[in-house]
Design a protein around this motif. Sequence first.
Motif, PDB file in Angstrom:
ATOM      1  N   GLY B  80       3.444  20.222  29.473  1.00  6.71           N
ATOM      2  CA  GLY B  80       2.178  20.839  29.079  1.00  6.71           C
ATOM      3  C   GLY B  80       1.560  20.105  27.899  1.00  6.71           C
ATOM      4  N   ALA B  81       2.399  19.745  26.916  1.00  5.40           N
ATOM      5  CA  ALA B  81       1.901  19.010  25.745  1.00  5.40           C
ATOM      6  C   ALA B  81       1.384  17.638  26.155  1.00  5.40           C
ATOM      7  CB  ALA B  81       3.013  18.882  24.708  1.00  5.40           C
ATOM      8  N   THR B  82       2.094  16.981  27.093  1.00  4.04           N
ATOM      9  CA  THR B  82       1.633  15.674  27.572  1.00  4.04           C
ATOM     10  C   THR B  82       0.245  15.793  28.196  1.00  4.04           C
ATOM     11  OG1 THR B  82       3.928  15.190  28.104  1.00  4.04           O
ATOM     12  CG2 THR B  82       2.264  13.699  29.001  1.00  4.04           C
ATOM     13  N   GLY B  83       0.087  16.835  29.011  1.00  2.00           N
ATOM     14  CA  GLY B  83      -1.213  17.045  29.659  1.00  2.00           C
ATOM     15  C   GLY B  83      -2.307  17.284  28.635  1.00  2.00           C
ATOM     16  N   ALA B  84      -2.011  18.130  27.642  1.00  2.00           N
ATOM     17  CA  ALA B  84      -3.017  18.426  26.616  1.00  2.00           C
ATOM     18  C   ALA B  84      -3.391  17.163  25.856  1.00  2.00           C
ATOM     19  CB  ALA B  84      -2.480  19.492  25.669  1.00  2.00           C
ATOM     20  N   LEU B  85      -2.389  16.355  25.560  1.00  2.00           N
ATOM     21  CA  LEU B  85      -2.624  15.116  24.819  1.00  2.00           C
ATOM     22  C   LEU B  85      -3.493  14.156  25.634  1.00  2.00           C
ATOM     23  CD1 LEU B  85      -1.310  14.812  22.066  1.00  2.00           C
ATOM     24  CD2 LEU B  85       0.239  13.120  23.073  1.00  2.00           C
ATOM     25  N   THR B  86      -3.196  14.059  26.944  1.00  2.00           N
ATOM     26  CA  THR B  86      -3.994  13.198  27.816  1.00  2.00           C
ATOM     27  C   THR B  86      -5.453  13.648  27.808  1.00  2.00           C
ATOM     28  OG1 THR B  86      -2.061  13.076  29.230  1.00  2.00           O
ATOM     29  CG2 THR B  86      -4.116  12.250  30.142  1.00  2.00           C
ATOM     30  N   GLU B  87      -5.625  14.966  27.864  1.00  2.00           N
ATOM     31  CA  GLU B  87      -6.998  15.493  27.878  1.00  2.00           C
ATOM     32  C   GLU B  87      -7.708  15.151  26.576  1.00  2.00           C
ATOM     33  OE1 GLU B  87     -10.408  18.085  27.612  1.00  2.00           O
ATOM     34  OE2 GLU B  87      -8.747  18.049  26.216  1.00  2.00           O
ATOM     35  N   MET B  88      -7.021  15.348  25.461  1.00  2.00           N
ATOM     36  CA  MET B  88      -7.680  15.155  24.168  1.00  2.00           C
ATOM     37  C   MET B  88      -7.956  13.686  23.863  1.00  2.00           C
ATOM     38  SD  MET B  88      -5.429  17.996  22.185  1.00  2.00           S
ATOM     39  CE  MET B  88      -5.927  17.655  20.523  1.00  2.00           C
ATOM     40  N   LEU B  89      -7.023  12.817  24.241  1.00  2.00           N
ATOM     41  CA  LEU B  89      -7.174  11.407  23.867  1.00  2.00           C
ATOM     42  C   LEU B  89      -8.025  10.632  24.867  1.00  2.00           C
ATOM     43  CD1 LEU B  89      -3.579  10.588  22.640  1.00  2.00           C
ATOM     44  CD2 LEU B  89      -5.599  11.155  21.299  1.00  2.00           C
ATOM     45  N   LEU B  90      -7.980  11.039  26.142  1.00  3.60           N
ATOM     46  CA  LEU B  90      -8.643  10.215  27.158  1.00  3.60           C
ATOM     47  C   LEU B  90      -9.794  10.959  27.837  1.00  3.60           C
ATOM     48  CD1 LEU B  90      -8.843   7.797  29.043  1.00  3.60           C
ATOM     49  CD2 LEU B  90      -7.021   8.783  30.417  1.00  3.60           C
ATOM     50  N   LEU B  91      -9.449  12.041  28.544  1.00  2.00           N
ATOM     51  CA  LEU B  91     -10.452  12.642  29.422  1.00  2.00           C
ATOM     52  C   LEU B  91     -11.619  13.238  28.649  1.00  2.00           C
ATOM     53  CD1 LEU B  91      -7.899  14.205  31.892  1.00  2.00           C
ATOM     54  CD2 LEU B  91      -9.238  12.125  32.153  1.00  2.00           C
ATOM     55  N   ARG B  92     -11.339  13.762  27.454  1.00  2.00           N
ATOM     56  CA  ARG B  92     -12.402  14.362  26.654  1.00  2.00           C
ATOM     57  C   ARG B  92     -13.529  13.379  26.392  1.00  2.00           C
ATOM     58  NH1 ARG B  92     -10.807  17.656  21.308  1.00  2.00           N
ATOM     59  NH2 ARG B  92      -9.980  19.132  22.812  1.00  2.00           N
ATOM     60  N   ARG B  93     -13.203  12.098  26.337  1.00  2.00           N
ATOM     61  CA  ARG B  93     -14.222  11.100  26.044  1.00  2.00           C
ATOM     62  C   ARG B  93     -15.069  10.747  27.255  1.00  2.00           C
ATOM     63  NH1 ARG B  93     -12.298   8.662  21.268  1.00  2.00           N
ATOM     64  NH2 ARG B  93     -10.286   9.567  20.824  1.00  2.00           N
ATOM     65  N   ILE B  94     -14.622  11.142  28.443  1.00  2.00           N
ATOM     66  CA  ILE B  94     -15.333  10.661  29.632  1.00  2.00           C
ATOM     67  C   ILE B  94     -15.811  11.800  30.534  1.00  2.00           C
ATOM     68  CG2 ILE B  94     -14.269   8.381  29.738  1.00  2.00           C
ATOM     69  CD1 ILE B  94     -12.322   9.514  31.789  1.00  2.00           C
ATOM     70  N   TYR B  95     -15.958  13.008  29.969  1.00  2.00           N
ATOM     71  CA  TYR B  95     -16.486  14.093  30.820  1.00  2.00           C
ATOM     72  C   TYR B  95     -17.896  13.786  31.302  1.00  2.00           C
ATOM     73  CZ  TYR B  95     -12.562  17.183  29.943  1.00  2.00           C
ATOM     74  OH  TYR B  95     -11.316  17.731  29.913  1.00  2.00           O
ATOM     75  N   GLY B  96     -18.618  12.973  30.526  1.00  2.00           N
ATOM     76  CA  GLY B  96     -19.982  12.650  30.926  1.00  2.00           C
ATOM     77  C   GLY B  96     -20.051  11.539  31.960  1.00  2.00           C
ATOM     78  N   ALA B  97     -18.951  10.821  32.158  1.00  2.00           N
ATOM     79  CA  ALA B  97     -18.956   9.682  33.087  1.00  2.00           C
ATOM     80  C   ALA B  97     -18.968  10.201  34.518  1.00  2.00           C
ATOM     81  CB  ALA B  97     -17.731   8.811  32.842  1.00  2.00           C
ATOM     82  N   PRO B  98     -19.343   9.333  35.486  1.00  2.00           N
ATOM     83  CA  PRO B  98     -19.320   9.765  36.882  1.00  2.00           C
ATOM     84  C   PRO B  98     -17.914  10.229  37.286  1.00  2.00           C
ATOM     85  CG  PRO B  98     -20.387   7.638  36.667  1.00  2.00           C
ATOM     86  CD  PRO B  98     -19.824   7.966  35.328  1.00  2.00           C
ATOM     87  N   GLU B  99     -17.859  11.192  38.206  1.00  2.00           N
ATOM     88  CA  GLU B  99     -16.577  11.786  38.602  1.00  2.00           C
ATOM     89  C   GLU B  99     -15.547  10.740  39.015  1.00  2.00           C
ATOM     90  OE1 GLU B  99     -16.756  14.774  41.585  1.00  2.00           O
ATOM     91  OE2 GLU B  99     -17.948  16.122  40.338  1.00  2.00           O
ATOM     92  N   LEU B 100     -16.012   9.704  39.700  1.00  2.00           N
ATOM     93  CA  LEU B 100     -15.047   8.736  40.216  1.00  2.00           C
ATOM     94  C   LEU B 100     -14.399   7.932  39.097  1.00  2.00           C
ATOM     95  CD1 LEU B 100     -16.843   7.672  43.468  1.00  2.00           C
ATOM     96  CD2 LEU B 100     -14.623   8.762  43.278  1.00  2.00           C
ATOM     97  N   PHE B 101     -15.106   7.803  37.962  1.00  2.00           N
ATOM     98  CA  PHE B 101     -14.485   7.101  36.852  1.00  2.00           C
ATOM     99  C   PHE B 101     -13.403   7.932  36.197  1.00  2.00           C
ATOM    100  CE2 PHE B 101     -17.945   4.265  37.317  1.00  2.00           C
ATOM    101  CZ  PHE B 101     -17.339   3.071  37.046  1.00  2.00           C
ATOM    102  N   GLN B 102     -13.642   9.237  36.201  1.00  2.00           N
ATOM    103  CA  GLN B 102     -12.610  10.119  35.676  1.00  2.00           C
ATOM    104  C   GLN B 102     -11.362   9.992  36.552  1.00  2.00           C
ATOM    105  OE1 GLN B 102     -14.784  13.747  35.970  1.00  2.00           O
ATOM    106  NE2 GLN B 102     -16.068  13.274  34.229  1.00  2.00           N
ATOM    107  N   LEU B 103     -11.598   9.902  37.850  1.00  2.62           N
ATOM    108  CA  LEU B 103     -10.491   9.732  38.791  1.00  2.62           C
ATOM    109  C   LEU B 103      -9.736   8.440  38.497  1.00  2.62           C
ATOM    110  CD1 LEU B 103      -9.776  11.192  41.567  1.00  2.62           C
ATOM    111  CD2 LEU B 103     -10.694   9.141  42.576  1.00  2.62           C
TER     112      LEU B 103
END
Lengths: 238, 626
Positions: B80-103
Amino acid sequence: MSMAAMLSARRLIAYYGQAQILSDVSLDVASGEVALLLGRNGAGKSTTLKTLIGLVPMAGGEVVFRGERIDGLRPYQIAQRGLGYVPEDRRIFTDLTVSENLEVGRQPARKGLPAWTVKQLYKLFPNLAEMSARPASQMSGGEQQMLTIARTLMGNPACVLLDEPSEGLAPVIVDAMVAAIKEMKSQGLAVLLSEQNLHFAEDVADRAYIIEKGSIRFCGGVSELRDNDSVRSACLAL
Amino acid sequence: MSSIVIQFLNGLAGASALFLVAAGLSLIFGVTRIVNFAHGSLYMLGIYIAYSAIGWASGSDGPGPMGFWGGVLVSAIAVGATGALTEMLLLRRIYGAPELFQLLATFGVVLVLKDFALWVWGPEDLLGPRAPGLQGSVAILGQAFPTYDLVLIAIGASVLCALWLLLRRTRWGMLVRAATQDREMVGALGVNQKWLFTAVFALGSALAGLGGALQIPREPAQLLLDLSVIADAFVVVVVGGMGSVPGAALAALIIAEIKSFCVGIGQLDVLGFTVSLPKLTLVVEFIVMAIVLVARPWGLLGRAPGPQRVFAGGHEQPLQPAVRSALLAILALLAAVPFIANGYTVVLLIDILVFALFAASLHFLMGPAGMASFGHAAYFGLGAYGAALLVKAAGFPMETALLSAPFVAAAGAALFGWFCVRLSGVYLAMLTLAFAQIAWSVVFQWDTFTGGSNGIVGVWPSPWLASGSAYYYVALTLCGCGIWLLRRIVLSPYGFALRAGRDSPLRCDAIGIDLVRMQWVAFIVAGTCAGLAGAIYAFSKGSISPETLSIPLSVDGLVMVLLGGVQTASGPVVGAALFTWLQDTVARNTDYWRALLGGIIIALVLLFPQGIVGFIRQRFGRSGSL
């Protein structure tokens, strides 16, 4: 009037993609005042409201709300500072019940502002009280419109942006809207009301702005507008 | 009778495991709209961490000081902590990017986590401990049933209840459900989505970790779990309806029960044919998904999503003279390569050409046609197998086989595409994945015809093409023609109609364009070109295996297209070249090439959310025709 303004926008500019929607929008709304934003379809009314709440990024201009610059803030930050937004398409959470919709809107009470309770809101919109456990997907358009206003009031806002609340509603529901807006006004809230329906709006508004092609073309009292046929026919007639 | 009960219980135990991992994925997708490819990796991490946390690795005979259940809990929390960390360090920065880039970014995480597991736990399968006191079995209607599986069923049911209460009875759950429907509005009501998203990611990841950790007594921890689990979890989520937790539970139950009964019934004689139902378990979920999506395009308990735009498409324009000359110069250079470079470079360049065509065909689907395919390797593989079998089984000459194989892929694309084009967005992408998995499984299991997991060997070009440079010219010609043809189609009236349909489907409908048929044709065109790439690939390698139509190759294709930039026609070619070269170079220099590649992908996504060519175009003005 701008001295007492609670919400004050200056020279707003906004784009959708490459298309410029707002080119010069300046307006003020004071506490206990209902300001009307009139204009035809596509004139920029909804975009003005969405820009103020932060859903459409501003390309220029500034917005001061309760003495603080809010342009450039995220929508949730603007909402937390006491600016409430009621969208034109209502955007009710249809998977949630009526009372759950209200809970999502709940924000802490603010000093010097009316603190709304669910009970008060059910009194203001008696229809909602009877269906508090019903899924919002099973409400009529008019009931959804009441719910979306009540949901925004749960955030105890100082100023409410109301986007065409009378659109497509039966006259009896429109009367309920008028009553709700008058109640907000009497509680000292500032209301910015975007409308095409002048007859509905004249009843509740103090001042009016007319927007055309993304800029404000007229600013004055509602009675002034009523008497000014040339402005009305130029900017509002279909 | 008793065996039916046992099969049913077996199914429940399987459903419990599936549900845990799928519920987390569904929650995450519902709120953040991110299709988290790394969810299977989190599950894999869950097994590995549980293995270590329980203390088996210390060499003692039983669980360490934390005990079995302590280890499982620690694993869930750590994941769970790994997932939260991934979200905070990486995905949070790219919510505005096209969906496929998030993928793409989450796929970078897959690669990094895989090599992390390899580095910490090594390449061997690790068999974990049994749960203390639950090693035995209980008699149910006279048949033995593992006690642990009963516990697993109970845990699955408890988690379902707990999630239901959390979502229905708490303010947090209310916000999650509201955000699943309209997160922008939730923000406009004053809710800071940042922490809502992080919390959902942490919860979803912890569920994946728990699901993995609980499997430790039942299956070994191994490095291939990530992609196999993510495929299963995607299927469950899509069948249940994306974002719906009860839907995930229902879908997990249906799929696990069908699988369990397939195993239980065994061989079945139908009209004189013997059908082996246990073999069917590899594809049964994908068949269920295909049926459900055709009948209910948004899953069993899902809702019709709002209008989805997978990404903003590009505005392909004819080449400008300067670019045209530059391209001719590059072609001339490529033609001269066999005279100036060594054999190794020529072999690498053949690979690059093959994958450039493969990526260009996928780009044709994703860009101009607006359909993301997660299973494009199916057509590459059909082309490769078509070529090999036409030579080996049908006795065709190599040249004829090479040119006929694309039509095998075209036939497959026509069949699969007919279903796929009836969906849109993520659901369409999932159905393409399902069909690819079905194709893979048929090839993998049909030993007598396709050679099964061994594949087909001895697929060589004719003697006059046997030298590396001769075959290089074949590849250069065919791949060049294929890419040119794809581009030609994009700029034809048909291409205009296709792009119009992508940008405003309703208006296209209103002016009389049959969008479904247009997209179907696009599917077949893309499949044919991918098939040509596969056929060229088969003869360049001399042997083929089921890997040519497996999920990893489909993902490679996606990475190539997105790396280059989906908005530009040259993007996939640049992306394919870069990816193939990187994979080759990095793989030769380190055991941890995946982590390096994943790191590069993540860095590229963070730096160039429009892709490399898109970035160059944005940075250096509109050269317009790149």
